[in-house]
Design a protein around this motif. Structure first.
Motif, PDB file in Angstrom:
ATOM      1  N   GLU A 189       0.825  -1.204   0.000  1.00 12.49           N
ATOM      2  CA  GLU A 189       0.000   0.000   0.000  1.00 12.49           C
ATOM      3  C   GLU A 189       0.863   1.260   0.000  1.00 12.49           C
ATOM      4  O   GLU A 189       0.557   2.230  -0.713  1.00 12.49           O
ATOM      5  N   ARG A 190       1.949   1.268   0.742  1.00 13.02           N
ATOM      6  CA  ARG A 190       2.833   2.445   0.765  1.00 13.02           C
ATOM      7  C   ARG A 190       3.428   2.706  -0.616  1.00 13.02           C
ATOM      8  O   ARG A 190       3.484   3.854  -1.065  1.00 13.02           O
ATOM      9  N   LEU A 191       3.871   1.649  -1.294  1.00 20.99           N
ATOM     10  CA  LEU A 191       4.456   1.838  -2.621  1.00 20.99           C
ATOM     11  C   LEU A 191       3.393   2.294  -3.626  1.00 20.99           C
ATOM     12  O   LEU A 191       3.660   3.172  -4.451  1.00 20.99           O
ATOM     13  N   VAL A 192       2.210   1.729  -3.554  1.00 16.25           N
ATOM     14  CA  VAL A 192       1.124   2.181  -4.432  1.00 16.25           C
ATOM     15  C   VAL A 192       0.888   3.677  -4.246  1.00 16.25           C
ATOM     16  O   VAL A 192       0.863   4.444  -5.215  1.00 16.25           O
ATOM     17  N   LEU A 193       0.710   4.096  -3.000  1.00 15.27           N
ATOM     18  CA  LEU A 193       0.413   5.501  -2.733  1.00 15.27           C
ATOM     19  C   LEU A 193       1.564   6.415  -3.141  1.00 15.27           C
ATOM     20  O   LEU A 193       1.342   7.520  -3.651  1.00 15.27           O
ATOM     21  N   PHE A 194       2.801   5.960  -2.912  1.00 14.23           N
ATOM     22  CA  PHE A 194       3.951   6.759  -3.324  1.00 14.23           C
ATOM     23  C   PHE A 194       3.957   6.950  -4.842  1.00 14.23           C
ATOM     24  O   PHE A 194       4.103   8.074  -5.341  1.00 14.23           O
ATOM     25  N   LEU A 195       3.818   5.857  -5.595  1.00 16.21           N
ATOM     26  CA  LEU A 195       3.864   5.959  -7.057  1.00 16.21           C
ATOM     27  C   LEU A 195       2.701   6.779  -7.598  1.00 16.21           C
ATOM     28  O   LEU A 195       2.875   7.563  -8.540  1.00 16.21           O
ATOM     29  N   ILE A 196       1.526   6.614  -7.030  1.00 17.11           N
ATOM     30  CA  ILE A 196       0.379   7.409  -7.459  1.00 17.11           C
ATOM     31  C   ILE A 196       0.695   8.894  -7.290  1.00 17.11           C
ATOM     32  O   ILE A 196       0.467   9.703  -8.199  1.00 17.11           O
ATOM     33  N   GLN A 197       1.212   9.259  -6.140  1.00 16.52           N
ATOM     34  CA  GLN A 197       1.534  10.665  -5.892  1.00 16.52           C
ATOM     35  C   GLN A 197       2.639  11.147  -6.817  1.00 16.52           C
ATOM     36  O   GLN A 197       2.543  12.219  -7.409  1.00 16.52           O
ATOM     37  N   TYR A 198       3.691  10.359  -6.950  1.00 19.20           N
ATOM     38  CA  TYR A 198       4.831  10.755  -7.778  1.00 19.20           C
ATOM     39  C   TYR A 198       4.390  11.070  -9.207  1.00 19.20           C
ATOM     40  O   TYR A 198       4.858  12.025  -9.818  1.00 19.20           O
ATOM     41  N   TRP A 199       3.467  10.254  -9.728  1.00 18.24           N
ATOM     42  CA  TRP A 199       3.071  10.382 -11.126  1.00 18.24           C
ATOM     43  C   TRP A 199       1.879  11.299 -11.340  1.00 18.24           C
ATOM     44  O   TRP A 199       1.320  11.334 -12.429  1.00 18.24           O
ATOM     45  N   GLY A 200       1.480  12.052 -10.320  1.00 17.52           N
ATOM     46  CA  GLY A 200       0.475  13.087 -10.533  1.00 17.52           C
ATOM     47  C   GLY A 200      -0.910  12.791  -9.999  1.00 17.52           C
ATOM     48  O   GLY A 200      -1.846  13.548 -10.264  1.00 17.52           O
ATOM     49  N   GLY A 201      -1.057  11.726  -9.230  1.00 19.13           N
ATOM     50  CA  GLY A 201      -2.344  11.408  -8.628  1.00 19.13           C
ATOM     51  C   GLY A 201      -2.486  12.057  -7.262  1.00 19.13           C
ATOM     52  O   GLY A 201      -1.709  12.951  -6.905  1.00 19.13           O
ATOM     53  N   PRO A 202      -3.460  11.617  -6.505  1.00 19.08           N
ATOM     54  CA  PRO A 202      -3.696  12.191  -5.179  1.00 19.08           C
ATOM     55  C   PRO A 202      -2.459  12.130  -4.280  1.00 19.08           C
ATOM     56  O   PRO A 202      -1.644  11.213  -4.389  1.00 19.08           O
ATOM     57  N   ARG A 203      -2.361  13.080  -3.364  1.00 15.34           N
ATOM     58  CA  ARG A 203      -1.199  13.208  -2.469  1.00 15.34           C
ATOM     59  C   ARG A 203      -1.400  12.442  -1.159  1.00 15.34           C
ATOM     60  O   ARG A 203      -0.880  12.825  -0.112  1.00 15.34           O
ATOM     61  N   THR A 204      -2.097  11.361  -1.213  1.00  9.96           N
ATOM     62  CA  THR A 204      -2.405  10.574  -0.022  1.00  9.96           C
ATOM     63  C   THR A 204      -1.144  10.112   0.699  1.00  9.96           C
ATOM     64  O   THR A 204      -1.094  10.094   1.929  1.00  9.96           O
TER      65      THR A 204
END
Length: 134
Positions: A55-70
């Motif tokens: 879950e941490r890696l998912v959220l990190f990659l999502i944020q890095y690539w322009g998704g939510p800053r969760t």
């Protein structure tokens, strides 16, 4: 609601271009399937359940690539090198990590230009995590 002026070109983020959260969840889940059976990498995850790391890696990659800053909302600044400092990350760990990630990226079936952009970042990130000389 803000109106977008006529003739304005809207740019999609990489996150949007690759399909958003479901794509990153598939990528990271496939990656951790490989890690789960890897004798070199698995010991770096002390918890019996890899779910929180996934879950941490998912959220990190999502944020890095322009998704939510969760990720940052929940954990603060990523500080990737600091968070990985307690672990021995040598060339063998780097190569194992990239091997599992390569399989996961290949299974996404992204268009070549998006796959190349993602892979470029992942190889860069993996190289910066090395903290132990051979």
């Amino acid at each position: 609601m803000n109106e977008i002026p006529r003739g304005t070109v809207q740019q999609q983020t990489f996150y949007e271009q690759v399909g958003g959260e479901p794509t990153f969840r598939r990528l990271v889940h496939r990656f951790y399937e490989g890690v789960a059976g890897d004798p070199l990498l698995r010991p770096m995850y002390p918890d019996a359940d890899l779910g929180p790391a996934e879950e941490r890696l998912v959220l990190f990659l999502i944020q890095y690539w322009g998704g939510p800053r969760t990720y940052s909302d929940n954990r603060g600044h990523p500080r990737l090198r600091m968070r990985h400092a307690p672990f021995t990350v040598d060339r063998a760990a780097h190569d194992a990590w990239l091997g599992h990630m390569r399989e996961a990226v290949d299974e996404l079936g992204l268009p070549p230009e998006l796959e190349a952009q993602l892979w470029s970042y992942l190889t860069y990130a993996a190289a910066t995590m090395i903290n132990t000389a051979e």
